[in-house]
Design an enzyme around this catalytic site. Structure first.
Site, PDB file in Angstrom:
ATOM      1  N   SER A 408      38.806 -55.663 -52.013  1.00  0.00           N
ATOM      2  CA  SER A 408      38.676 -56.974 -52.670  1.00  0.00           C
ATOM      3  C   SER A 408      38.033 -56.855 -54.041  1.00  0.00           C
ATOM      4  O   SER A 408      38.030 -57.808 -54.806  1.00  0.00           O
ATOM      5  CB  SER A 408      37.755 -57.871 -51.834  1.00  0.00           C
ATOM      6  OG  SER A 408      38.177 -57.909 -50.513  1.00  0.00           O
ATOM      7  N   HIS A 429      45.885 -57.031 -52.011  1.00  0.00           N
ATOM      8  CA  HIS A 429      44.663 -57.756 -51.631  1.00  0.00           C
ATOM      9  C   HIS A 429      45.050 -59.009 -50.850  1.00  0.00           C
ATOM     10  O   HIS A 429      45.488 -59.997 -51.422  1.00  0.00           O
ATOM     11  CB  HIS A 429      43.861 -58.113 -52.898  1.00  0.00           C
ATOM     12  CG  HIS A 429      42.601 -58.867 -52.595  1.00  0.00           C
ATOM     13  ND1 HIS A 429      42.059 -59.771 -53.477  1.00  0.00           N
ATOM     14  CD2 HIS A 429      41.800 -58.885 -51.491  1.00  0.00           C
ATOM     15  CE1 HIS A 429      40.960 -60.303 -52.935  1.00  0.00           C
ATOM     16  NE2 HIS A 429      40.797 -59.786 -51.728  1.00  0.00           N
ATOM     17  N   GLU A 441      47.291 -60.904 -53.696  1.00  0.00           N
ATOM     18  CA  GLU A 441      47.061 -60.378 -55.046  1.00  0.00           C
ATOM     19  C   GLU A 441      47.593 -58.942 -55.050  1.00  0.00           C
ATOM     20  O   GLU A 441      47.077 -58.088 -54.332  1.00  0.00           O
ATOM     21  CB  GLU A 441      45.571 -60.382 -55.372  1.00  0.00           C
ATOM     22  CG  GLU A 441      45.074 -61.571 -56.154  1.00  0.00           C
ATOM     23  CD  GLU A 441      43.610 -61.419 -56.560  1.00  0.00           C
ATOM     24  OE1 GLU A 441      43.230 -61.971 -57.613  1.00  0.00           O
ATOM     25  OE2 GLU A 441      42.836 -60.761 -55.845  1.00  0.00           O
ATOM     26  N   ASN A 479      38.336 -63.046 -57.051  1.00  0.00           N
ATOM     27  CA  ASN A 479      36.908 -62.795 -56.784  1.00  0.00           C
ATOM     28  C   ASN A 479      36.089 -62.708 -58.065  1.00  0.00           C
ATOM     29  O   ASN A 479      34.907 -63.052 -58.078  1.00  0.00           O
ATOM     30  CB  ASN A 479      36.755 -61.536 -55.940  1.00  0.00           C
ATOM     31  CG  ASN A 479      37.153 -61.827 -54.508  1.00  0.00           C
ATOM     32  OD1 ASN A 479      37.189 -62.987 -54.085  1.00  0.00           O
ATOM     33  ND2 ASN A 479      37.481 -60.791 -53.750  1.00  0.00           N
TER      34      ASN A 479
END
Ligand code: T1G
Length: 690
Positions: A408, A429, A441, A479
C-alpha cells in the site's frame, strides 16, 4: 434510411434496426430517423406489425449522456415514445444485451417487449444523479407495480430477462435468433387482431398499490441517500405515477429531470461515468498482452484471501501460498466462510460456491507457482519481507510471468530491483475487502514493461475492478492524499475538536464515515506500525495503540464498541486523553467549526492531488477522482476531490490554504503551483500542460 438506422421487412413485419456503436445510445442522429421511421410505418398499410431492434452487442443503453447539459434537439426521446404510442398495429421491442435508461423507456413505448435470455433491463439514471426522463418512472410501474419499479429505479440495478418476464416487463424470452423470434411473435400477435393497449393506458397494476407500504419503502430508501437528490426525486416521481393522471405524472417527471440534469450532483456523477472509462483505457492499446490463465497469490491473510477470491470470482484458478499448513488452512477456511455468507444472503448458490472453492489450490511450496502467469504478493508490509519473497519468486516463476506486489505504500522500484526481471514487476494495490472493493491502483514501476502493464489493465476489467494506473511514490495516489487529509486530524483534536465532531463533519459532507470511524474499522495498529517504520508519530493515535486500543477489533479505539456493535460511542477516556496531551503541549481548547475542518483536511488533500499531477504520478485529475470515489468513499455527488475543487472554487481553496500556511507554517498548506494554475484556467489539464 440513415447510417444509424436501417429499415427492413420480413413479409408484412417491418424491422427497425438502430445501429449506433458502441452501445446504440439514443443520440439525436438516431432519434430523428427513428421518428421518421415510426411515422412512415404507422401509416404504411402493408405493415401489420413493427419490430424495433438494435445491431451490435446491445439494445439501446440509454440516452446519449454526452448530450446532457446541451440544448435538447427535437425530437427528444419523449416525443419519439409518444409517437410510438399512437400506433395501432402491434409494436415489439427485441432486446438483447442491455436495455438501459432511455433504451428501456423506448421499449416501454412499444406494446410488447421480447428479450434474449441473457438480456439485462434497467433504469440506472440515478447513478448519473438523474431520474428516468423519458417516461420510465410513469410507465414502468404500470407493468411491474409501483414498489418493484421504486426498487429498480432508486437502486438503478438492472434485472435479468427471466426476472423481467416474471414481473411482466417482458412478454417472452427467447434463446437463439432473437430477430426471427421477435418477427414471429409480432406476426402472431397481429394475426390475433387488436386493439393493442399502450403501456400508458394499463392502470390495473397501479390500482393495486398499497400507498402506505410504498411510502414506508420509499422512506427507507431515502435514509440511504446520504444527501443525494436523485434517489429522492426518483421515489417522488414513481409515487406521482400512482397518485396522478398519466400526463400530469409525466410532466412532473420532466420538471424533476430538468432540475436534476442541471445540478452539480448530476454533473459530478456524469463526470465520474466518463472518468472511470477514461481511467480504464489501456495506455498502450496496440501492445500484445500476455496470456493469463492461472494466478498465484502469496499470503492467505485478509488481503491475500480477498485477492484470491477476486480472481476466482473473475474466472481464474488460483494457487494460494502460505508459509505453513496451519496458516494455509486458516486462510482457506476464511474464504469458505465468506462464500457461505454470500450463499446465506442469496447472492450465490451452493453449487456456485462449491465450483469456486474447487478453483483454489493451496500450497506451502513456492515451486507450485511455476505454472502461474501472474503472481500477487500480499504479505506483511515490510520491505525486507517483500524483498525476500520477490527473491524466491525470481527463482521459481516461469519466464514472462508478471510479478505483482499488493503493497500500500512501499517503493516498488526498490522491490523490482531486488529481482533479475524488473520489467515483469508492478504493483496491484487492492483495497480491503479485496473481493468487494471496486478500486485497483495499478502501479507502473520505472522498468515495468508496457505489455505487462497493458495485460493487468485488461485483467482488472475481467475481474470487475475499476482500474487506475499510477506511478511510484509513497502511498501512490490514494494513501498519499489520505496522509495529507489526516495530517491535521490530530492537530484539530488537540485544539478542541472531538473525534465525533470531525466524523460528523465528514458524514454531513456525504462520506460513509469519518477518519476516526474509518481508522477504528481498518485497525489503528496498521497506521501505528507504518508510522513506527517511518520514524513518525501521532501523539493521540500512538497513545491509544500503546493502550491496546486498535479500534473495532479490540472493542476500543477512538470510540467504544459494545459487544458486536459496528457503531462506536464517544469515550470520555479518549476525550480526557486528548485534553491531557493538549495540556502537555500547552494548547488551550477552542471551538472548531465544520468549515475549518474541511479547510484543514479536504483542502490539503486536494493540494496533494495537484502535486501528484505535477509529478505525473497520476495521468489526469479525473483518475484521482476515480481512486477516491471507488477506494475511499468520497461522495459520488461531489465527483471526487479534484472535481469538487472546481465546485468549491480553487481561488477560495488557495486563499484558505495560505491562511493556514501562515498560521501553522506547515508545508501541507503551501499551495501547489498547479492549484494556482487551476484557479487561473479553471481546469487541471489546462494547468498541467503549462
Ligand atoms: N451515452 C453516451 N456514451 C455512452 C453511453 C451513453 N448512454 N453508454 C456508454 N457510452 C460509451 C462509453 O463512454 C464508452 O465510450 C463506450 O460507450 C463503451 O461503454 C432520458 C436520462 C451499456 C453497460 O446509464 O452502463 O437514458 O470510453 O466502456 O463496459 O431517461 O456503457 O469507449 O469512448 O461502459 O461494455 C442511462 C450507461 C443513460 C447506461 C456497456 N444509461 N452505460 O458497458 O462498455 S441516461 C446508462 C453503461 C438516460 C433517459 C436518461 C455501459 C454498458 P468510450 P463501456 P461496457
Amino acid at each position: 434510411m440513415s447510417d444509424f438506422l436501417k429499415l427492413s421487412r420480413d413479409g408484412d413485419v417491418a424491422i427497425v434496426t438502430i445501429d449506433n456503436p458502441p452501445v446504440n445510445a439514443l443520440s439525436f442522429h438516431v432519434r430523428e430517423p427513428l421518428m421518421q421511421a415510426v411515422v412512415s410505418l404507422r401509416d404504411d398499410v402493408s405493415v401489420a406489425a413493427i419490430v424495433i431492434a438494435c445491431a451490435g452487442r446491445t439494445f439501446v443503453a440509454g440516452a446519449d449522456i454526452t448530450e446532457f447539459g446541451k440544448p435538447v434537439q427535437q425530437p427528444d426521446l419523449r416525443a419519439v415514445v409518444a409517437m410510438l404510442e399512437t400506433i395501432a398495429k402491434p409494436t415489439v421491442a427485441a432486446i438483447h444485451g442491455t436495455a438501459l435508461g432511455g433504451g428501456l423507456e423506448l421499449a416501454l413505448g412499444c406494446h410488447f417487449r421480447v428479450a434474449d435470455a441473457g438480456a439485462r433491463l434497467g433504469l440506472p439514471e440515478v447513478k448519473l444523479g438523474l431520474l428516468p426522463g423519458g417516461g420510465g418512472t410513469v410507465r414502468l410501474p404500470r407493468l411491474v407495480g409501483a414498489v418493484k419499479a421504486l426498487r429498480m429505479i432508486v437502486s438503478g440495478a438492472p434485472i435479468g430477462a427471466a426476472e423481467a418476464h416474471g414481473a411482466d416487463l417482458v412478454d417472452a424470452v427467447f434463446d437463439g435468433d432473437l430477430i426471427t423470434h421477435a418477427v414471429n411473435f409480432a406476426r402472431e400477435i397481429a394475426s390475433k387482431g387488436g386493439p393493442f393497449t399502450p403501456v400508458r393506458d394499463r392502470n390495473d397494476e397501479l390500482r393495486q398499490t398499497d400507498l402506505a407500504a410504498f411510502d414506508a419503502e420509499a422512506a427507507d430508501l431515502a435514509k440511504k441517500a446520504r444527501g443525494l437528490e436523485a434517489p429522492i426525486a426518483c421515489a417522488q416521481s414513481v409515487r406521482n405515477a400512482v397518485t396522478l393522471p398519466f400526463e400530469e405524472a409525466l410532466a412532473a417527471e420532466r420538471a424533476l429531470f430538468m432540475k436534476l440534469v442541471a445540478s452539480d450532483q448530476s454533473r459530478a456523477q456524469r463526470h465520474l461515468f466518463f472518468a472511470e472509462r477514461e481511467a480504464a483505457k489501456n495506455p498502450d492499446k496496440d501492445v500484445v498482452k500476455r496470456r493469463i490463465a492461472r494466478v498465484g497469490v502469496i499470503g492467505a491473510g485478509t488481503m491475500g484471501g480477498g485477492i484470491a477470491m477476486a480472481f476466482v470470482n473473475g474466472g481464474f484458478p488460483v494457487t494460494l501460498l502460505e508459509t505453513s499448513e496451519e496458516a494455509l488452512q486458516r486462510g482457506l477456511g476464511m474464504i469458505e466462510k465468506n462464500y457461505a455468507v454470500s450463499v446465506s444472503r442469496g447472492s450465490l448458490t451452493e453449487d456456485a460456491k462449491q465450483q469456486r472453492l474447487a478453483q483454489f489450490k493451496g500450497s506451502t511450496d513456492y515451486a507450485d507457482l511455476v505454472d502461474c502467469d501472474l503472481i500477487v504478493e500480499a504479505v506483511f508490509e515490510d520491505m525486507a519481507v517483500k524483498k525476500e519473497v520477490f527473491g524466491k519468486l525470481d527463482a521459481v516463476a516461469r519466464p514472462g510471468a508478471i510479478l505483482a506486489t499488493n503493497t500500500s505504500y512501499l517503493d516498488i522500484d526498490e522491490i523490482a530491483a531486488s529481482t533479475s526481471r524488473p520489467q515483469d514487476v508492478l504493483g496491484l494495490h487492492f483495497f480491503s475487502p479485496a473481493n468487494v472493493m471496486k478500486l485497483l491502483e495499478i502501479v507502473r514501476a520505472d522498468k515495468t514493461a508496457p505489455d505487462a502493464l497493458a495485460t493487468v489493465v485488461d485483467l482488472a476489467r475481467k475481474i470487475g475492478k475499476v482500474a487506475v494506473v499510477v506511478g511510484v511514490c509513497h502511498g501512490f495516489v490514494g494513501n498519499r492524499m489520505l496522509a495529507a487529509r489526516g495530517a491535521e486530524s490530530e492537530a484539530l483534536l488537540l485544539e478542541g475538536a472531538t473525534p465525533s465532531l470531525i466524523d460528523k463533519a465528514f458524514t454531513d459532507f456525504g462520506w460513509p464515515m469519518g477518519p476516526f470511524q474509518m481508522g477504528d474499522l481498518a485497525g489503528l495498529d496498521i497506521g501505528w506500525r507504518n508510522r513506527k517504520a517511518r520514524g513518525q508519530t501521532a501523539v493521540i493515535a500512538d497513545s491509544l495503540c500503546e493502550q491496546g486500543r486498535f479500534g473495532q477489533k479490540t472493542g476500543r479505539g477512538f470510540y467504544l464498541y459494545e459487544a458486536g456493535a459496528r457503531a462506536g460511542i464517544p469515550d470520555p477516556e479518549v476525550e480526557a486523553l486528548i485534553r491531557e496531551k493538549a495540556a502537555e503541549k500547552g494548547i488551550a481548547p477552542r471551538t472548531i467549526g465544520t468549515d475549518e475542518i474541511a479547510e484543514r483536511t479536504l483542502y490539503p488533500m486536494i493540494n496533494e492531488g495537484a502535486k501528484i499531477l505535477e509529478e505525473k504520478i497520476a495521468a489526469r485529475a479525473s483518475d484521482i477522482d476515480v481512486v477516491w470515489v471507488n477506494g475511499y468513499g468520497f461522495p459520488v455527488g461531489k465527483g471526487g476531490p479534484m472535481f469538487w475543487a472546481g465546485l468549491e472554487g480553487a481561488a477560495k481553496i488557495i486563499e484558505r490554504l495560505e491562511y493556514w500556511h501562515q498560521r501553522t507554517g506547515k508545508d501541507v498548506f503551501k499551495p501547489a503551483p498547479l492549484l494556482r494554475r487551476m484557479a487561473e484556467t479553471g481546469s487541471w489539464e489546462a494547468g498541467s500542460t503549462a
